[in-house]
Design a protein around this motif. Structure first.
Motif, short mmCIF file in Angstrom:
data_model
loop_
_atom_site.label_atom_id
_atom_site.label_comp_id
_atom_site.label_asym_id
_atom_site.label_seq_id
_atom_site.Cartn_x
_atom_site.Cartn_y
_atom_site.Cartn_z
N GLY A 131 124.47 111.90 19.58
CA GLY A 131 123.75 112.01 20.85
C GLY A 131 123.26 110.66 21.34
O GLY A 131 123.37 110.33 22.54
N ARG A 134 124.60 108.81 24.78
CA ARG A 134 123.69 108.40 25.85
C ARG A 134 123.85 106.91 26.17
O ARG A 134 123.85 106.51 27.33
CB ARG A 134 122.24 108.70 25.46
N ARG A 164 122.52 114.00 15.70
CA ARG A 164 121.54 113.16 16.40
C ARG A 164 122.11 111.77 16.69
O ARG A 164 121.92 111.21 17.77
CB ARG A 164 120.25 113.05 15.57
#
Length: 638
Positions: free
Chosen positions: A622, A626, A619
């Motif tokens: 990610g 981004r 997580r």
């Protein structure tokens, strides 16, 4: 190669860690139970010999050989450096001639302080010192305890210490430099300490750096007199008794913060050696950070001075100035809550019985002292109940007064579950529904106008290869050091960037800048120096860094500054954020590799923890991907 890298090359981290942790090999790595938190079911502590690092996937602590020794022993970087250098056979050469001269001058002061301790100890056992010895015995101290703490007596004479040390070859300037003498406005020089019980004050390494002195004259003013600020004595950075309490604090996973020297000494004798005192100054974040190296569980033992607590609460906005004038440390709840949140510590308050000191309680009834500690409350509950005890809560104005004093504290709590719990307790106490309390908003403070600079785009990778390294370099440990130096170089140039970066990170649901972002111990310490410089309010952050940056970090600080020499001020913020995101992403990638390896060889009871940490790391990766893909923008200036 500098001394830090030479030590890492010569010493095996597995050997160092094995001295305290029972490790077993699993593939290329070693695993065991973490020595820094209570867990005997799942071995979540891993040593990675290839990178010379360690990590606990239970408490999320980690670092290199220096951070391990610092955390294990409660030492600062210099102490760990000297210890590991001796083990590795590495000579620590002074980097500059002035450093060697300063070190030699400081050592002369330390040596003189030790002689002063012996001088006052001798006089305690003379006929003139009988009054002082009787006072200590009357307070319940044994001869063994008196000897352990090196307590002494300053003769009732104007030039006893001066004459003695002049006779040993020390000049008046030497004695003035460590505060044994004082100079009047008319130029007269005489002994600072006269007819007083002497308490040697030692730093965490056990070196004598100053004295606290209690008058034996019933009319004597002041009652307690400390050494003045000197090159080796800064009472705002010291905690009395820490040199003897450190090991006990780690073993008990708790520190008790009391007000006076006698409290610390009496508790030690009574079997509670985990107590320290801030020596008559406001308990500050630097001292709490020092204690956090030993434990996250801290108890403040306070006198039941409700009027004083109320006065402090009523003047929260000027609490710092008020505390500077206090004769003993007092509770400043809002500041302590902020420190508790930043430090991720557990700060509690224990209220003492009326008219009794901690040493008196513990020496008379150790079980009673244990009950007092067990009853310690979180800061907000303590304030809430203490103020409520003085109020008529049937009176609407009293309810409003209590709410207006407690709600700002609740707003300081970062954890939403804790915040909700405190609101529920306040609602029950006041018999006012939570929605009404939630509608209350803290008064807005007037903001100073800020000059805005024109925004600048993030520097392109082709113009700043150091900020955007190549993919090949991103797989090397050298990249982590390069990125760390870029971040720290920018923070050293402009410490206020820390606040801008934190705002941007929070807006993107990421953790603010923290010491754990930096893999190497010197870089963590440089960041902590920046953190301390931006938290204090006595001088400009850059000036504070120049004043307090440890000498052993100067060379690394210069490397960090060199890594950012080509950037213009308009590039600072985007460059810092870009380097930080890259640094975090590289660390997450390394964590994923380590966890996947550990999962392959994990026992059934170990796998769930590693799997949970693996999902967290995915997580995190990610979010970082981004952020890097979307590009960086300057945080809004308020």
């Amino acid at each position: 190669m500098d001394a830090v890298e030479e030590i890492k090359n010569r010493l095996d981290i597995v050997d160092i860690v094995s001295e305290t942790v029972d490790l077993r090999r699993t593939g290329k790595n070693y695993i065991g139970f973490c020595p820094f938190h209570d867990n005997k079911r799942t071995p979540a502590f891993v040593v990675f010999p290839e990178t010379g690092t360690w990590r606990c996937f239970g408490c999320n602590e980690g670092g290199d050989i220096f951070t391990f020794v610092m955390k294990r022993e409660g030492w600062d970087f210099r102490q760990a450096l000297e210890h590991l250098a001796e083990r590795a056979g590495v000579t620590l050469e002074p980097r500059r001639a002035e450093d060697a001269a300063a070190r030699e001058a400081h050592q002369r002061l330390y040596d003189l302080m030790e002689e002063a301790v012996a001088f006052y100890r001798h006089h305690l056992h003379t006929p003139a010192g009988k009054l002082a010895l009787d006072y200590l015995h009357k307070r319940g101290l044994t001869d063994e305890t008196i000897e352990t703490f090196g307590l002494g007596y300053a003769p009732n004479a104007w030039e006893a210490a001066r004459a003695y040390f002049n006779g040993k070859g020390y000049t008046d300037d030497d004695l003035l430099a460590i505060g044994l003498l004082t100079r009047r406005d008319d130029g007269r020089i005489y002994d600072r300490f006269r007819h007083r019980v002497m308490f040697p004050i030692r730093d965490a390494r056990g070196r004598a750096v100053g004295f606290g002195a209690r008058t034996l004259d019933p009319e004597g003013i002041p009652k307690y007199l400390n050494s003045p600020q000197t090159e080796i004595f800064d009472k705002s950075r010291l905690l009395y008794g820490l040199d003897k309490a450190g090991k006990a604090i780690r073993q008990r996973d708790q520190v008790v913060i009391v007000e006076g020297y006698m409290d610390v000494i009496g508790l030690y004798q009574a079997g509670f050696p985990n107590a320290v005192s801030p020596m008559g100054v406001a308990l500050n974040e630097g001292q709490l950070r020092t204690l956090k190296r030993y434990t996250r569980h801290m108890v403040l033992a306070l006198d039941p001075d409700v009027a004083g607590i109320r006065a402090t609460l009523r003047s929260m906005d000027v609490a710092r100035e008020a505390l500077q004038e206090a004769t003993g440390f007092r509770l400043e709840p809002q500041g302590l809550l902020r420190q508790e949140s930043r430090l991720k510590a557990d700060l509690r308050v224990a209220l003492l019985p009326e008219g009794q000191d901690p040493d008196e309680i513990a020496l008379a009834d150790p079980a009673a002292w244990e009950r007092i500690l067990a009853s310690a409350q979180p800061i907000i509950l303590f304030v809430m109940h203490t103020l409520a005890a003085e109020m008529d809560l049937d009176d609407p104005k009293a309810k409003s007064d209590l709410a207006e004093q407690v709600l700002p504290l609740i707003h300081e709590v970062g954890n939403p579950i804790e915040q909700k719990t405190y609101l529920q307790k306040l609602s029950a106490l006041l018999q006012v529904d939570e929605d009404t309390l939630l509608a209350w908003q803290p008064p807005k403070r007037r903001r100073r106008p800020v000059r805005r600079r024109p925004r600048a785009a993030a520097p392109p990778a082709t113009q700043n290869e150091a900020v955007q390294p190549s993919a090949a370099a991103s797989r090397t440990p050298a990249l982590l050091a390069d990125l760390s130096r870029q971040i720290l170089g920018l923070l050293l140039r402009a410490p206020h960037l820390r606040f801008r970066a934190d705002r941007w990170l929070r807006a993107h649901e990421m953790q603010p800048l923290r010491a754990a972002d930096f893999p190497a111990a010197p870089h963590r310490l440089l960041f902590e120096a920046v953190l301390a410089a931006t938290e204090q309010e006595d001088r400009e952050p850059q000036d504070d860094l120049v004043l307090h940056l440890p000498g052993e970090l100067h060379a690394e600080a210069e490397r960090c500054l060199a890594a950012t020499a080509d950037l213009s001020p308009e590039q600072y913020t985007p460059a810092l954020l870009h380097a930080l995101l890259r640094l975090r992403r590289e660390q997450v990638k390394r964590t994923l590799t380590e966890l996947r390896f550990l999962l392959e060889s994990a026992a059934d009871d170990e796998a769930p923890l590693y799997h949970e940490r693996l999902l967290e790391a995915i997580r995190d990766r990610g979010r970082l991907d981004r952020a890097l893909k979307e590009g960086l923008h300057l945080p809004t200036v308020h």
